[in-house]
Design a protein around this motif. Structure first.
Motif, PDB file in Angstrom:
ATOM      1  N   GLY A   1     -49.031  44.563 -76.393  1.00 38.26           N
ATOM      2  CA  GLY A   1     -47.861  43.709 -76.236  1.00 38.26           C
ATOM      3  C   GLY A   1     -47.918  42.502 -77.144  1.00 38.26           C
ATOM      4  N   PHE A   2     -49.095  41.899 -77.264  1.00 36.99           N
ATOM      5  CA  PHE A   2     -49.258  40.768 -78.178  1.00 36.99           C
ATOM      6  C   PHE A   2     -49.103  41.201 -79.635  1.00 36.99           C
ATOM      7  CE2 PHE A   2     -51.497  38.798 -74.519  1.00 36.99           C
ATOM      8  CZ  PHE A   2     -50.799  37.597 -74.482  1.00 36.99           C
ATOM      9  N   VAL A   3     -49.498  42.435 -79.951  1.00 36.68           N
ATOM     10  CA  VAL A   3     -49.344  42.932 -81.327  1.00 36.68           C
ATOM     11  C   VAL A   3     -47.876  42.989 -81.714  1.00 36.68           C
ATOM     12  CG1 VAL A   3     -49.613  44.979 -82.780  1.00 36.68           C
ATOM     13  CG2 VAL A   3     -51.526  44.197 -81.403  1.00 36.68           C
ATOM     14  N   TRP A   4     -47.044  43.532 -80.828  1.00 39.83           N
ATOM     15  CA  TRP A   4     -45.613  43.587 -81.122  1.00 39.83           C
ATOM     16  C   TRP A   4     -45.014  42.185 -81.215  1.00 39.83           C
ATOM     17  CZ3 TRP A   4     -42.628  47.506 -82.665  1.00 39.83           C
ATOM     18  CH2 TRP A   4     -43.093  48.805 -82.493  1.00 39.83           C
TER      19      TRP A   4
ATOM     20  N   GLY B   1     -46.611  39.391 -82.047  1.00 38.69           N
ATOM     21  CA  GLY B   1     -47.081  38.774 -83.287  1.00 38.69           C
ATOM     22  C   GLY B   1     -46.387  39.341 -84.506  1.00 38.69           C
ATOM     23  N   ALA B   2     -46.119  40.647 -84.493  1.00 37.23           N
ATOM     24  CA  ALA B   2     -45.407  41.260 -85.622  1.00 37.23           C
ATOM     25  C   ALA B   2     -43.996  40.717 -85.750  1.00 37.23           C
ATOM     26  CB  ALA B   2     -45.381  42.776 -85.450  1.00 37.23           C
ATOM     27  N   LEU B   3     -43.331  40.515 -84.625  1.00 45.26           N
ATOM     28  CA  LEU B   3     -41.976  39.953 -84.660  1.00 45.26           C
ATOM     29  C   LEU B   3     -41.988  38.518 -85.165  1.00 45.26           C
ATOM     30  CD1 LEU B   3     -40.539  41.385 -81.317  1.00 45.26           C
ATOM     31  CD2 LEU B   3     -39.899  42.045 -83.635  1.00 45.26           C
ATOM     32  N   LEU B   4     -42.974  37.726 -84.717  1.00 40.05           N
ATOM     33  CA  LEU B   4     -43.044  36.337 -85.166  1.00 40.05           C
ATOM     34  C   LEU B   4     -43.354  36.260 -86.658  1.00 40.05           C
ATOM     35  CD1 LEU B   4     -44.947  34.629 -82.200  1.00 40.05           C
ATOM     36  CD2 LEU B   4     -42.530  34.400 -82.793  1.00 40.05           C
TER      37      LEU B   4
END
Length: 333
Positions: free
Chosen positions: A149-152, A154-157
């Motif tokens: 969830g944090f990966v997605w 972070g990718a969006l940010l």
């Protein structure tokens, strides 16, 4: 048809020998991928998602990361036709470089690339933790789901900062907020550093640690709770595939950024070659969305059993299969 010339036809002279044959080959490969690769990528990734979601209790740490990459692969497979029918394929282009659709596709493409690369890197690190510390909560399925969830997020940010540069490169120069942010090279540099260098170093570090652990034969290696040995082959195949297919894309972004930082005018022929190389590298990146689920289907030993349970559940429908089995056992008794 793909071409080495510039989109506006400003290239000078004849195309080099490399550009007289390779564009046709790339066009044929692109059409084959559009007809075969995209359906295979959509089908295999969707099957990987369904198989693991219907058996969430049986999911292991690698399954969560491959589920994450499968979702990114679904998005990439859906984006591939729009890219193949875009401005690079000048013979059948349906939209132009200046449209909002172009910016949207670039941002979605960058998000999927970040998710894929970081999922591969975290899979390597968590595999080392599981090898060194079996049954550790650090590499548990529960923690892995939160990490994904944090990966997605972070990718969006990260892609949001690139989105600002892309948008400013397409708006009028009179906008004060975009006066100093009209170069997409800055967005490319951010993507190269965050999306390739960081996960690349993490994977190299994890592989070194894994090689050291595998050389040490300890009683923990015979622990029944350890991961299946096929996971190591799956990890190596995934790392080689993902970095092998995504490295050309990031190298072309790096080359574009370096040429822009030199401040010297680039010859039209050289710029055309760079655009052609970017098209080739992006085609390879799209191909990764079809290759990775095939590796999972072929190497992972637990996949056939999960697939049989899914098919059995589909055949049973709303009725419980366990009830039918209990009735059969009573008849046999």
């Amino acid at each position: 048809m793909w071409t080495c010339s510039l989109p506006n036809g400003t290239g000078r002279g004849e195309d080099p020998p490399l550009c007289q044959h390779f564009p046709l080959v790339l066009s044929v490969c692109s059409l084959l991928y559009l007809v075969v690769g995209v359906p295979v990528g959509l089908g295999c990734n969707a099957l990987l998602v369904l198989v693991n979601l219907q058996d969430q209790r049986g999911m292991t740490m690698p399954d969560v990361y491959f589920l994450n990459m499968a979702v990114a692969g679904l998005v990439l497979s859906a984006l591939a036709p729009a890219h193949l029918l875009g401005p690079s394929a000048s013979g059948w282009a349906l939209w132009g470089f200046g449209s909002e659709l172009h910016v949207t596709l670039l941002v979605l493409f960058n998000v999927c690339s970040l998710v894929t690369m970081y999922s591969t890197a975290l899979l390597s690190l968590d595999y080392y933790i599981e090898r060194a510390l079996p049954r550790s909560y650090m590499a548990s399925v529960y923690n892995t789901r939160h990490v994904c969830g944090f990966v997605w997020g972070g990718a969006l940010l990260t892609s949001f900062s690139s989105l600002i540069f892309y948008v400013c490169s397409h708006v009028a120069a009179g906008v004060a907020e975009c006066a100093q942010m009209r170069h997409t090279q800055a967005a490319d540099a951010i993507v190269v550093v965050v999306g390739y260098l960081v996960p690349g170093l993490a994977v190299l570090h994890a592989l070194v640690l894994i090689s050291r652990v595998r050389k040490e034969d300890t009683p923990l290696d015979r622990d029944s709770g350890r991961l299946d040995p096929s996971v190591h082959r799956l990890l190596v195949a995934t790392v080689c595939t993902q970095f092998g297919l995504w490295t050309p894309h990031y190298l072309t972004l790096l080359g574009h950024t370096v040429l822009a930082l030199r401040g010297k005018p680039v010859d039209g022929q050289q710029l055309g070659m760079l655009l052609f190389a970017k098209d080739v590298s992006r085609f390879l990146a799209f191909a990764s969305s079809s290759v990775t689920p095939l590796l999972y289907h072929c190497i992972d030993r637990s996949f056939p059993g999960k697939l049989r349970r899914l098919l059995k559940k589909v055949r049973c429908g709303r009725q419980s299969c366990s009830t039918d089995q209990a009735g059969l056992q009573q008849v046999l008794a």
